[in-house]
Design a protein around this motif. Structure first.
Motif, short mmCIF file in Angstrom:
data_model
loop_
_atom_site.label_atom_id
_atom_site.label_comp_id
_atom_site.label_asym_id
_atom_site.label_seq_id
_atom_site.Cartn_x
_atom_site.Cartn_y
_atom_site.Cartn_z
N GLN A 100 38.51 50.51 53.24
CA GLN A 100 38.65 49.05 53.28
C GLN A 100 39.25 48.50 51.99
O GLN A 100 39.80 47.41 51.98
CB GLN A 100 37.29 48.39 53.51
N ASN A 101 39.12 49.23 50.90
CA ASN A 101 39.63 48.78 49.60
C ASN A 101 41.14 48.97 49.53
O ASN A 101 41.71 49.82 50.17
CB ASN A 101 38.97 49.54 48.46
N ARG A 102 41.76 48.18 48.69
CA ARG A 102 43.20 48.30 48.46
C ARG A 102 43.42 48.50 46.96
O ARG A 102 42.60 48.09 46.14
CB ARG A 102 43.96 47.06 48.94
N TYR A 103 44.54 49.11 46.62
CA TYR A 103 44.84 49.43 45.23
C TYR A 103 46.24 48.94 44.90
O TYR A 103 47.16 49.09 45.69
CB TYR A 103 44.78 50.94 45.00
N LYS A 104 46.39 48.38 43.72
CA LYS A 104 47.71 48.04 43.22
C LYS A 104 47.97 48.99 42.06
O LYS A 104 47.39 48.85 40.98
CB LYS A 104 47.78 46.58 42.77
N VAL A 105 48.80 49.97 42.32
CA VAL A 105 49.07 51.04 41.35
C VAL A 105 50.05 50.56 40.29
O VAL A 105 51.09 49.99 40.61
CB VAL A 105 49.63 52.29 42.08
N GLU A 125 33.70 57.30 53.38
CA GLU A 125 35.15 57.31 53.50
C GLU A 125 35.66 56.07 54.25
O GLU A 125 36.70 55.51 53.93
CB GLU A 125 35.64 58.58 54.21
N GLU A 126 34.91 55.66 55.28
CA GLU A 126 35.30 54.48 56.05
C GLU A 126 35.18 53.21 55.21
O GLU A 126 36.00 52.31 55.32
CB GLU A 126 34.45 54.37 57.31
N LYS A 127 34.17 53.14 54.38
CA LYS A 127 34.01 51.98 53.48
C LYS A 127 35.13 51.96 52.42
O LYS A 127 35.68 50.91 52.12
CB LYS A 127 32.65 52.01 52.78
N LEU A 128 35.42 53.12 51.83
CA LEU A 128 36.46 53.19 50.81
C LEU A 128 37.82 52.83 51.38
O LEU A 128 38.67 52.28 50.69
CB LEU A 128 36.51 54.59 50.19
N LEU A 162 41.33 46.62 44.45
CA LEU A 162 41.13 45.28 45.00
C LEU A 162 40.06 45.41 46.07
O LEU A 162 40.34 45.85 47.18
CB LEU A 162 42.44 44.74 45.60
N PHE A 163 38.82 45.08 45.73
CA PHE A 163 37.72 45.23 46.66
C PHE A 163 37.83 44.19 47.77
O PHE A 163 38.01 43.00 47.51
CB PHE A 163 36.37 45.07 45.95
N LYS A 164 37.70 44.63 49.01
CA LYS A 164 37.78 43.73 50.14
C LYS A 164 36.51 42.92 50.31
O LYS A 164 36.54 41.75 50.66
CB LYS A 164 38.09 44.52 51.42
N PHE A 165 35.37 43.55 50.06
CA PHE A 165 34.09 42.89 50.28
C PHE A 165 33.34 42.65 48.96
O PHE A 165 32.21 43.02 48.81
CB PHE A 165 33.22 43.73 51.22
N GLY A 166 33.98 42.06 48.00
CA GLY A 166 33.28 41.76 46.77
C GLY A 166 34.08 42.09 45.63
O GLY A 166 34.15 41.96 44.57
#
Length: 98
Positions: free
Chosen positions: A13-18, A8-11, A94-98
């Motif tokens: 970090q990601n961002r989404y453009k809906v 959950e902590e890793k997820l 939008l993946f923050k780490f890759g």
């Protein structure tokens, strides 16, 4: 010493453009989910928890936090009841780490 990091902590970090009003995942035949799919595996296998089993047996999908992994398509292979496509360009995860 190793550090334990929850999924959950890793997820988070990601961002989404809906892409409002244009979901890239949908259920083809809702009756099939409710009356012909006993396992409803999509509701437990989605790593982003986009799929939910309601009390009345109905399955709902909210694709706003989708990781675009395709697990729902694979797990629903027996019924082929998932309409799935990649989001339009510029939308989706939008993946923050890759």
């Amino acid at each position: 010493m190793s550090v334990v990091v929850k999924v959950e902590e890793k997820l988070f970090q990601n961002r989404y453009k809906v892409d409002s009003g244009r979901p890239h995942i949908s259920i083809i035949d809702e009756d099939k989910c409710r009356n012909h799919c006993e396992a409803q595996a999509c509701t437990v296998c989605c790593p982003a928890a986009c799929w939910t089993a309601e009390a009345n047996g109905q399955v709902t999908v909210i694709s706003d936090g989708c990781l675009e992994c395709g697990t729902c398509r694979i797990i629903c292979d027996e019924h082929s009841n998932v309409a799935w496509e990649y989001p339009r360009g510029g939308y989706g995860i939008l993946f923050k780490f890759g």
